[in-house]
Design an enzyme around this catalytic site. Structure first.
Site, PDB file in Angstrom:
ATOM      1  N   SER A  34      -3.947  47.473  23.454  1.00 51.28           N
ATOM      2  CA  SER A  34      -3.952  48.933  23.504  1.00 51.28           C
ATOM      3  C   SER A  34      -2.912  49.625  22.608  1.00 51.28           C
ATOM      4  O   SER A  34      -3.264  50.444  21.757  1.00 51.28           O
ATOM      5  CB  SER A  34      -3.783  49.383  24.952  1.00 51.28           C
ATOM      6  OG  SER A  34      -3.772  50.775  24.995  1.00 51.28           O
ATOM      7  N   GLY A 260     -11.588  49.854  22.971  1.00 47.47           N
ATOM      8  CA  GLY A 260     -10.684  50.445  21.976  1.00 47.47           C
ATOM      9  C   GLY A 260     -10.905  51.939  21.787  1.00 47.47           C
ATOM     10  O   GLY A 260     -10.082  52.619  21.164  1.00 47.47           O
ATOM     11  N   ASP A 263      -8.062  54.110  23.083  1.00 48.79           N
ATOM     12  CA  ASP A 263      -6.845  54.054  22.260  1.00 48.79           C
ATOM     13  C   ASP A 263      -7.005  54.930  21.014  1.00 48.79           C
ATOM     14  O   ASP A 263      -6.060  55.603  20.588  1.00 48.79           O
ATOM     15  CB  ASP A 263      -6.554  52.606  21.836  1.00 48.79           C
ATOM     16  CG  ASP A 263      -6.427  51.691  23.038  1.00 48.79           C
ATOM     17  OD1 ASP A 263      -5.924  52.156  24.072  1.00 48.79           O
ATOM     18  OD2 ASP A 263      -6.850  50.529  22.948  1.00 48.79           O
TER      19      ASP A 263
HETATM   20  O1  KDG Z   1      -7.840  49.393  25.109  1.00 45.75           O
HETATM   21  C1  KDG Z   1      -8.319  48.182  24.602  1.00 45.75           C
HETATM   22  C2  KDG Z   1      -7.521  47.122  25.233  1.00 45.75           C
HETATM   23  O2  KDG Z   1      -7.775  47.114  26.598  1.00 45.75           O
HETATM   24  C3  KDG Z   1      -7.812  45.759  24.729  1.00 45.75           C
HETATM   25  O3  KDG Z   1      -7.598  45.620  23.368  1.00 45.75           O
HETATM   26  C4  KDG Z   1      -7.036  44.687  25.439  1.00 45.75           C
HETATM   27  O4  KDG Z   1      -4.864  45.646  25.498  1.00 45.75           O
HETATM   28  C5  KDG Z   1      -5.771  45.118  26.072  1.00 45.75           C
HETATM   29  C6  KDG Z   1      -5.665  44.856  27.470  1.00 45.75           C
HETATM   30  O5  KDG Z   1      -4.539  44.612  27.892  1.00 45.75           O
HETATM   31  O6  KDG Z   1      -6.656  44.927  28.174  1.00 45.75           O
END
Ligand code: KDG
Length: 322
Positions: A34, A260, A263
Site C-alpha cells: 500500500s 491498488g 492507494d
Molecule cells: O492496497 C493494495 C495492497 O493491499 C496490496 O498491495 C498489499 O499492501 C498490501 C497489503 O498489506 O495487503
C-alpha cells in the site's frame, strides 16, 4: 511537496488465471504494498517522496529497490536486512465464488516485520511536509507497531501534515486493531477510510453510511476539522469536512485488477488537495487515478502522470465519466 511514507513493499504473485491457487500454474510477478503504491503515485505526480521500509538481502529485495528507484522514490530510509526475507503475497481470484479476491501473505517473518524501532531516531524530518501511513504497517508486528507510532509522534512534533488510511486487511487485523490505530486515526489531518473499514474498527456491521460515520467520529472522538475521505469503490467517494460533504462518483472502466485502486486514489487526492486545497478538484483527479490503475494488472503500473490524468478527463469528460 516532500512526503515521507512508511510501509512494507512486497513481491506480489498475481495469477494469470482464476480459481483456487492450488490449480494456478502461472503467476505474474509485481512489486506492491500500500504505502509503496502511494509513494510511486505521488512521485509520478511530481512530488519528492521517501519511503521508510525494510527488504531482505535477496533477489526480491533487489527487485523492489530497482522499481522504487526507477519510479523516483528516495531510498535513504530503506533497510536491507541480511537476516530476514522480503515479504511476498499471492492473489487468488474468482474462488470460492466469482468476483472474489483473496490475498495470501507470506510476510510474518519478513524483513519489514523485523523493522528495528530504534531506526526511527535516525530519520531526519527536515524539509518534509507530509507523513503518510496506513493501518497495515502498525499491524505487521510489535516492532512495526512501535516504529510507526514513534514516527507518527515525531511527525506531529515536526508539524507535518499526517495522512492516514485505515486500510483494514482482515488477515492481519485483530480485536486490538482499533486500539492500536486510535492515535493514527485521531492525529491524522487527512483520514482515508471506507464503510467496511469503519464497521470493522467499530466491531459492527451497519449499511447506513451516515450512522456509521457518526458512530466512528464519536467512538474515536474526531472533530469536524478532520478531512475524512470515505472511499466507496464503484459507488464513488465522499469527503466530509467542517460540516460540509463533497461527493464524486467513480469513473466507469473495464476493471482488470482492482488491487491498488485505493492507494492510487490516496496518492492523487493528497497531491492535488495539498497543492490546491480544493476538495472537488482533488476528488475528481483521485477518481480518475483510482480508475486507471484498475485497467491493467498490478497495483501501480497504470498510475497516471498529470498529463495522462488531464487526457483521461478530456476523453471521458462530464457525463461520460459517470
Ligand atoms: O492496497 C493494495 C495492497 O493491499 C496490496 O498491495 C498489499 O499492501 C498490501 C497489503 O498489506 O495487503
Amino acid at each position: 511537496m516532500k512526503v515521507l511514507t512508511m510501509g512494507e513493499v512486497m513481491i506480489q504473485l498475481n495469477p494469470i488465471s482464476s480459481g483456487p491457487l492450488r490449480h494456478v500454474y502461472i503467476f505474474e510477478k509485481h512489486v506492491a504494498g500500500s504505502e509503496g503504491n502511494v509513494a510511486i503515485g505521488l512521485s509520478r505526480l511530481g512530488n519528492d517522496v521517501s519511503i521508510v521500509t525494510s527488504v531482505g538481502k535477496d533477489e526480491f529485495g533487489k527487485n523492489i529497490i530497482s522499481v522504487l528507484r526507477s519510479e523516483g522514490v528516495d531510498l535513504t530510509y530503506v533497510i536491507v536486512d541480511p537476516n530476514h526475507p522480503t515479504g511476498v503475497y499471492f492473489i487468488q481470484r474468482d474462488f470460492p465464488f466469482p468476483g472474489s479476491i483473496e490475498v495470501y501473505y507470506y510476510r510474518h517473518n519478513s524483513a519489514m516485520a523485523h523493522f528495528p524501532p530504534s531506526y526511527v531516531n535516525s530519520i531526519d524530518l527536515g524539509g518534509y511536509e507530509v507523513f503518510h501511513i496506513s493501518g497495515i504497517t502498525p499491524m505487521l508486528s510489535s516492532n512495526c507497531e512501535e516504529a510507526s507510532m514513534k514516527l507518527l509522534e515525531k511527525s506531529i512534533q515536526a508539524n507535518l501534515i499526517v495522512s492516514f488510511d485505515t486500510n483494514v486487511r482482515k488477515k492481519i487485523f485483530h480485536e486490538r486493531s482499533a486500539a492500536i490505530l486510535k492515535p493514527f486515526i485521531q492525529q491524522a489531518h487527512i483520514l482515508f477510510t471506507s464503510l467496511q473499514d469503519m464497521n470493522f474498527l467499530l466491531d459492527q456491521n451497519n449499511t447506513n453510511l451516515e450512522i456509521v460515520l457518526n458512530d466512528f467520529m464519536r467512538f474515536f472522538k474526531l472533530t469536524d476539522e478532520k478531512i475524512i475521505v470515505i472511499k466507496q469503490g464503484s459507488k464513488g467517494a465522499l469527503v466530509v469536512n467542517k460540516g460540509k460533504q463533497y461527493y464524486e462518483p467513480s469513473v466507469s472502466v473495464n476493471v482488470v485488477d482492482s488491487v491498488g485502486a485505493g492507494d492510487a486514489f490516496d496518492a492523487a487526492f493528497l497531491s492535488f488537495f495539498l497543492e490546491k486545497e480544493d476538495v472537488k478538484i482533488a476528488l475528481k483527479k483521485a477518481a480518475v487515478a483510482g480508475a486507471l490503475v484498475t485497467t491493467v494488472r498490478g497495483d501501480f503500473e497504470a498510475f497516471p502522470d498529470r498529463s495522462e490524468i488531464e487526457k483521461a478527463e478530456k476523453l471521458w469528460g462530464g457525463e461520460a465519466m459517470r
